[in-house]
Scaffold this motif. Structure first.
Motif, short mmCIF file in Angstrom:
data_model
loop_
_atom_site.label_atom_id
_atom_site.label_comp_id
_atom_site.label_asym_id
_atom_site.label_seq_id
_atom_site.Cartn_x
_atom_site.Cartn_y
_atom_site.Cartn_z
N PRO A 37 9.51 -16.93 7.41
CA PRO A 37 10.55 -16.02 7.91
C PRO A 37 9.97 -14.61 8.04
N ARG A 237 19.35 -8.89 7.54
CA ARG A 237 20.15 -9.63 8.50
C ARG A 237 19.66 -9.37 9.91
N MET A 240 16.46 -11.25 10.52
CA MET A 240 16.75 -12.67 10.68
C MET A 240 17.29 -12.96 12.08
N SER A 244 15.75 -15.42 15.05
CA SER A 244 16.49 -16.49 15.73
C SER A 244 16.51 -16.23 17.23
N ARG A 247 13.43 -17.14 19.20
CA ARG A 247 13.26 -18.57 19.50
C ARG A 247 14.16 -18.99 20.64
N MET A 248 15.28 -18.29 20.73
CA MET A 248 16.25 -18.65 21.76
C MET A 248 15.75 -18.19 23.12
N VAL A 249 15.18 -17.00 23.20
CA VAL A 249 14.84 -16.47 24.53
C VAL A 249 13.53 -17.05 25.05
N GLN A 250 12.56 -17.26 24.18
CA GLN A 250 11.30 -17.91 24.59
C GLN A 250 10.72 -17.30 25.85
N LEU A 262 24.58 -14.48 19.81
CA LEU A 262 23.78 -14.98 18.70
C LEU A 262 24.43 -14.71 17.35
#
Lengths: 359, 352
Positions: A37, A237, A240, A244, A247-250, A262
């Motif tokens: 993380p 937060r 974090m 996340s 990873r979503m936008v890539q 998100l």
């Protein structure tokens, strides 16, 4: 002579670090590396890196120079760097290797009843100090970090009292907690208290921007600010969420809408729609509540955002706002007790529309 | 013979029929070879489980579909033995913490520790991590959620957690902030109709468009329920008539009748009758808060505009009491009595 050894050690350490960096870039380790993380990866390594909290850092710097440290009590809201600060201090004091032997860290996921205090903490506290790393200040005492100390029972805290005094020549304690009021008075009075304040917005933004750049996440204007705002001063937060998000936008850029989705925020038009339903009849409110349920928006979040909208609303008078605020407080309490979300929201909507229409 | 709901459940991400944007996101996530912890939330029958299964399939390939039921014995701190059965494949484990009651913390801790400590040995295995799917995560006790908190960070190398719940309200914020939130909204009525037509086609039957629309309406955009209703209707009468009634669950119709009878007369005798009926519904294991909700919505629909806010308020009040209280019948009855008094007073004021 000593200098020579130091140099050799430093050279070896540097080589090891370089190796690690190379290894991290290697194919095999990449997956594992990514699994770390970012919260851990970007924890401040030494006391100078700690963002904000100038007073605390200044005092701790002094104690590094003088090798003298009182017992510490850190308190403040989550994600402001309490644990990071004490870990960084331990590192600066003993060096990364010796720190492992000299620091005992216990947090809420470990058992911390009175038995553990009597056994584990006491045994650690009374053990003699090992030889320190000459490259670091290495004062002749160990550190016990009790993370999330406010969740310790009063009995366990009481058992600490005497231990703290008796072994103070070889052990220092650092209590970390959110609410200082949950620490019993005798313990609190033995410690130097430090309050960690919520991070100022610009510093948090700078920090998140730094992480985003280091990880190669492309952010559009306002995205980082949105992340920080939704986290409400909690840097952990925000970090974090950023991870996340990445990873979503890539590859594509991160924008404010994505951030809102998100962190589970509700789009403004929906909230405005709820507000508009107050002016219409009961059917409109019922439909609005149904739509919320179908869309799956959590009621607590609806309530929070609706509250913000009401406070800023120009058309409502002060008395109306006050009445609606009372209503919201009641609904929030019911939601916390686990009451049905759609019934509570329906109640809120119908009552509020009565208040809004009364004028 | 499987129910249509199970038989025609899409197995892969490609076959999912609605929420194309969400499917795209999920495919990106699964395709990257890495997965954050997920918290999937949305109303019932929106396709949460289907999506989770499809994501697992996307990550691990067909091996994730080979499910088996296994049993494990957990021991609580007080030396009580718990028999918990769960579904697992080689790559993932599905648990339902409500099986464990108040001991869910033990199950969560033991299970996660066990999974986290075993690494995937075969180098050829698709991924380094296993996945733990926790269904009905909103039923997890606070203790269990706090136990999750640190372990989710610490063992992230070996495992991922996918939480599945209807609302995020009951998930503590530290756990939420460690997850990627995935919202699965209910399908629109049109989407429900489309899926109904697809299933009908596969089964070789035809559904009149008007009837399909009414099914979608009656199911309240709950796809699971819509499919069950379609199958029930098919069993009842096959070539479907345009005017064929939509089969509502019996208890729902019954509960609506109770509400209607409270509207009909407001006397102690009627209240006694209603009490009997309420007992009847509760004896059939219908959750009391659902009973109250169905009654309240019916009442709100059928009283005058001026009375609606008051009825909604009383419903919310007694439902809250129901959650914090012990005995359901007391609160249900109190709600009916309160409604009668409010309704009658209003009627009398209007008459005079």
């Amino acid at each position: 002579m000593a200098d020579f050894f130091n140099q050799a050690r430093e050279a070896a350490a540097a080589a090891a670090r370089a190796d690690k960096a190379r290894g991290a870039r290697g194919e095999g380790d990449e997956e594992r590396q990514r699994a770390v993380p970012w919260v851990e990866k970007y924890r401040p390594r030494n006391i100078g890196d700690v963002a904000a909290q100038e007073e605390v850092v200044q005092v701790l710097r002094k104690s590094l120079e003088t090798k003298n440290l009182p017992h510490l009590l850190f308190y403040g809201p989550p994600g402001t760097g309490k644990t990071s600060t004490i870990l960084a201090l331990a590192r600066d004091m003993y060096g990364p290797d010796a720190a492992r032997a000299r620091v005992l860290e216990l947090n809420a996921s470990d058992e911390r009843g009175i038995g553990v205090v009597r056994e584990k903490v006491k045994n650690f506290a009374r053990a003699a100090v090992a030889q320190g790393d000459p490259g670091y200040p290495s004062p002749p005492y160990k550190i016990v970090i009790l993370d999330e100390a406010d969740s310790m029972t009063t009995d366990a805290q009481a058992a600490l009292r005497r231990i703290m005094e008796k072994y103070s020549h070889i052990t220092r304690f650092c209590l970390v907690c959110n609410y200082v009021s949950r620490i019993i008075e005798p313990l609190a009075s033995r410690c130097a208290k430090f309050r960690f304040k919520s991070l100022p917005r610009d510093q948090a933004v700078a920090r998140i921007t730094h992480v985003a750049q280091a990880e190669g996440v492309v952010c559009r204007d306002g995205a980082v600010e949105a992340l920080v705002d939704y986290a409400e001063g909690d840097l952990r937060r925000a970090t974090m969420s950023l991870q996340s998000a990445s990873r979503m936008v890539q590859g594509s850029a991160l924008d404010t809408d994505m951030v809102a989705g998100l962190v589970g925020a509700i789009p403004d038009p929906v909230i405005q729609g709820l507000r508009a339903a107050w002016a219409a009849d009961a059917r409109a409110s019922q439909d609005a509540v149904d739509a919320l349920g179908h869309a799956g928006y959590p009621a607590a979040r609806v309530l929070a955002q609706l509250h913000d909208a009401v406070v800023a609303d120009q058309q409502l008078g002060s008395l109306q706002k006050a009445k609606i605020a009372m209503l919201m407080a009641r609904v929030d309490k019911a939601l916390c007790d686990g009451a049905d979300e759609s019934l509570q929201l329906l109640d809120l909507m119908l009552q509020a529309s009565q208040i809004a229409q009364a004028a | 013979m499987a129910l249509w709901v199970e038989k025609h459940r899409p197995a892969t991400l490609d076959k999912l029929s609605f929420h194309a944007g969400l499917t795209d996101h999920l495919r990106k996530l699964a395709g990257s070879g890495d997965l954050p912890h997920l918290l999937v939330y949305g109303p019932a029958g929106a396709g949460k489980r289907t999506r989770i299964a499809a994501v697992l399939r996307e990550i691990y390939g067909p091996g994730a579909d080979k499910l088996r039921v296994s049993q494990r014995v957990f021991e609580t701190p007080s030396r009580r033995k718990l028999d918990i059965s769960f579904i697992s494949s080689n790559y993932h484990i599905e648990v339902n913490p409500s099986d464990a009651g108040i001991y869910d913390r033990v199950v969560i801790q033991d299970l996660i520790k066990e999974v986290a400590q075993t690494q995937q040995v075969a180098a050829a295995s698709a991924r380094r991590f296993k996945v733990i799917v926790i269904h009905e995560a909103d039923a997890l006790s606070r203790d269990a959620q706090h136990a999750l908190r640190r372990t989710m960070e610490k063992y992230m190398g070996n495992m991922r957690v996918i939480l599945c719940s209807t609302s995020t309200g009951k998930i503590i914020s530290p756990v939420q902030s460690r997850c990627l939130l995935v919202r699965v909204p209910a399908p629109t009525p049109d989407e429900v109709v489309e899926v109904l037509n697809q299933v009908a086609k596969k089964e070789g039957i035809s559904v009149p468009p008007a009837y399909a629309a009414r099914l979608a309406e009656g199911s309240k955009r709950n796809l699971h329920r819509a499919l069950l209703m379609l199958e029930a209707a098919y069993v009842q009468q096959y070539p479907f008539a345009e005017s064929q009634p939509v089969v509502l669950p019996e208890w729902e119709a019954y509960t609506r009748d109770i509400a209607a009878s409270a509207l009909g007369a407001q006397t102690p005798a009627r209240l006694m009758e209603i009490r009997k009926q309420l007992y009847e519904v509760l004896a059939h294991c219908i959750p009391p808060s659902t009973v109250l909700k169905v009654m309240a919505l019916h009442l709100v629909d059928h009283v005058g505009e001026a009375l609606k806010p008051e009825v909604a308020r009383q419903a919310a009040f007694y439902e809250h009491r129901l959650q914090t209280g012990q005995k359901a019948i007391v609160h249900l009855e109190a709600f009916v009595a309160k409604f009668m008094s409010v309704y009658k007073r209003h009627a009398m004021a209007a008459a005079s």
